[in-house]
Scaffold this motif. Structure first.
Motif, mmCIF file in Angstrom:
data_model
loop_
_atom_site.group_PDB
_atom_site.id
_atom_site.type_symbol
_atom_site.label_atom_id
_atom_site.label_comp_id
_atom_site.label_asym_id
_atom_site.label_seq_id
_atom_site.Cartn_x
_atom_site.Cartn_y
_atom_site.Cartn_z
ATOM 1 N N ALA A 1 -20.273 -25.877 33.066
ATOM 2 C CA ALA A 1 -20.456 -27.265 32.630
ATOM 3 C C ALA A 1 -20.067 -27.429 31.168
ATOM 4 O O ALA A 1 -19.479 -28.453 30.783
ATOM 5 N N LEU B 1 -16.346 -27.866 30.843
ATOM 6 C CA LEU B 1 -15.931 -29.221 31.217
ATOM 7 C C LEU B 1 -16.228 -30.217 30.110
ATOM 8 O O LEU B 1 -15.389 -31.047 29.746
ATOM 9 N N LEU B 2 -17.440 -30.153 29.565
ATOM 10 C CA LEU B 2 -17.858 -31.109 28.535
ATOM 11 C C LEU B 2 -17.046 -30.948 27.253
ATOM 12 O O LEU B 2 -16.660 -31.931 26.625
ATOM 13 N N GLU C 1 -13.550 -32.456 28.008
ATOM 14 C CA GLU C 1 -13.439 -33.872 28.350
ATOM 15 C C GLU C 1 -14.175 -34.797 27.387
ATOM 16 O O GLU C 1 -13.788 -35.956 27.227
ATOM 17 N N TYR D 1 -20.047 -33.350 23.037
ATOM 18 C CA TYR D 1 -20.412 -31.936 23.175
ATOM 19 C C TYR D 1 -20.686 -31.299 21.813
ATOM 20 O O TYR D 1 -21.699 -30.627 21.619
ATOM 21 N N ALA E 1 -21.705 -33.196 35.020
ATOM 22 C CA ALA E 1 -20.936 -31.980 34.736
ATOM 23 C C ALA E 1 -21.495 -30.787 35.509
ATOM 24 O O ALA E 1 -20.746 -29.983 36.071
ATOM 25 N N ARG F 1 -20.624 -30.948 39.185
ATOM 26 C CA ARG F 1 -19.224 -30.608 39.453
ATOM 27 C C ARG F 1 -19.059 -29.096 39.581
ATOM 28 O O ARG F 1 -18.182 -28.618 40.304
#
Length: 223
Positions: free
Chosen positions: A155, A158-159, A162, A167, A208, A211
């Protein structure tokens, strides 16, 4: 936009950048906004505890600093909270003073249109402005996700890719405690960080994490 709290080696320059952003924003606004920004700057420079990320000062003292009555203080503090610039951490009670934290993300986002008045170097330090290519921007401090295995590590990747501003400002300091009952338990470094993330970032975190592992039901933030 990379937002880094004004502590550590580069703290002084980051504080000056924040105050500069507020100043140029206020100077180009209406008289009421100018006055409100100046009042906030006075609190930041005189009473903000950067190490604890906390403003703890009574209404009587604020009224004296601002040369106003306490009713005006209550009204102005409410407006600063409504803007999202101040976040209440603890509510005042008998014998206790309310404490607040600065929402740096919100302040810099609201002052962004005025950054260009300072100069291109200032815009480059704080983040991309309208029409400025990402490749021309020098971030304040790049924050990348640590490499590792597991749901939280996935996660984080991803953060960081994106939503790097969010983050870097709030989520990079979270640590995984356990996965229990279909929830990921993450630990924040302070009660303010815990409160802010639980209020403003929980949906982003949950999305996140799911996912990475669709079986997860949610996330819990502890301090």
């Amino acid at each position: 936009m990379q937002i880094v709290k004004p502590v550590g080696k580069e703290a002084a320059s980051r504080k000056y950048d924040l105050l500069s952003a507020l100043s140029v924003h206020g100077l180009g606004a209406d008289p009421g906004t100018q006055r409100r920004v100046l009042r906030l700057i006075s609190l930041i420079t005189a009473r903000y505890n950067w190490q604890r990320d906390e403003l703890c000062v009574g209404q009587r003292e604020i009224a004296r600093m601002w040369s106003v009555d306490e009713r005006t203080v209550k009204r102005e503090m409410a407006r600063l909270r409504a803007l999202g610039w101040l976040v209440q951490k603890t509510r005042g009670a008998r014998g206790r003073i309310s404490t607040y934290g600065l929402d740096l993300v919100q302040i810099l986002e609201d002052t962004r249109p005025a950054w260009g008045l300072v100069g291109e170097d200032f815009v480059a330090r704080l983040g991309p402005a309208e029409g400025v290519a990402e490749t021309n921007v020098v971030p304040m401090r790049p924050v990348s996700a640590p490499k590792g295995q597991g749901v939280w590590a996935g996660a984080q990747a991803l953060l960081a890719a994106e939503q790097p501003g969010l983050y870097g400002a709030w989520l990079s300091g979270l640590t995984e405690v356990e996965i229990s009952g279909g929830k990921v338990v993450l630990a924040a470094g302070s009660s303010f960080q815990q409160s802010y993330i639980a209020t403003h970032c929980k949906q982003v975190l949950t999305a996140a994490l799911r996912r990475v592992d669709p079986a997860l039901q949610g996330v819990e933030i502890i301090c």
